[in-house]
Design a protein around this motif. Sequence first.
Motif, mmCIF file in Angstrom:
data_model
loop_
_atom_site.group_PDB
_atom_site.id
_atom_site.type_symbol
_atom_site.label_atom_id
_atom_site.label_comp_id
_atom_site.label_asym_id
_atom_site.label_seq_id
_atom_site.Cartn_x
_atom_site.Cartn_y
_atom_site.Cartn_z
ATOM 1 N N THR A 5 -7.025 -44.362 1.305
ATOM 2 C CA THR A 5 -6.988 -43.525 0.115
ATOM 3 C C THR A 5 -5.975 -44.098 -0.855
ATOM 4 O OG1 THR A 5 -7.533 -41.555 1.398
ATOM 5 C CG2 THR A 5 -6.522 -41.175 -0.737
ATOM 6 N N ASN A 7 -4.390 -43.259 -5.088
ATOM 7 C CA ASN A 7 -4.360 -42.448 -6.297
ATOM 8 C C ASN A 7 -3.833 -43.299 -7.437
ATOM 9 O OD1 ASN A 7 -4.819 -39.669 -5.057
ATOM 10 N ND2 ASN A 7 -3.053 -40.389 -3.904
ATOM 11 N N ARG A 106 -8.490 -40.130 -7.491
ATOM 12 C CA ARG A 106 -8.151 -40.257 -6.077
ATOM 13 C C ARG A 106 -9.387 -40.825 -5.411
ATOM 14 N NH1 ARG A 106 -8.415 -37.342 -1.044
ATOM 15 N NH2 ARG A 106 -6.473 -37.607 0.098
ATOM 16 N N THR A 108 -11.141 -42.230 -1.921
ATOM 17 C CA THR A 108 -11.104 -42.260 -0.465
ATOM 18 C C THR A 108 -12.293 -43.088 0.003
ATOM 19 O OG1 THR A 108 -10.114 -40.064 -0.391
ATOM 20 C CG2 THR A 108 -11.109 -40.885 1.651
#
Length: 153
Positions: A5, A7, A106, A108
């Motif tokens: 992940t 951001n 974000r 993932t």
Amino acid sequence: MPQVTSNREFPVPRKEAFEYVTDPKTWPTFYSNLIEITDPESTAFGKPGDTVSFVYSILGRRVNATATLQEIVYGEVVRHTVKIEGLPDVHQEWEYSDTDDGFAVRVTMNTDESTSLFGKTIDRFVVPKALQRDLERTLENMEAMFALGIPGE
């Protein structure tokens, strides 16, 4: 199932950035290791089931890949799966939100679990590093690009 992940925040409006990032014709400008969209003029990525074919570079080799859209909520989220022959499927989720001076994303990414012992070893030690490296490079490319505004505007 390996998962990574990341951001990132960008100083451009979310709506315009979302439109740019979800347009497959723009993908080679920022996606790490994506060489070309196979048929950009007839490619769509706006509703579940839409598929984009592209050429990707893995260890310097050109491989064919497809991205299939699972879900899209305009300006908020995109979920799709990337298939490259001989590798586990990569599931991506891009979540967008507003910030004071632009938008944040974000991302993932995770893969299907391998069934072989060798595959499980690769999944545990190699795949997460490769996914994280490609994701960070993609977001760095977007950062450099969006520092100048939305391309073409």
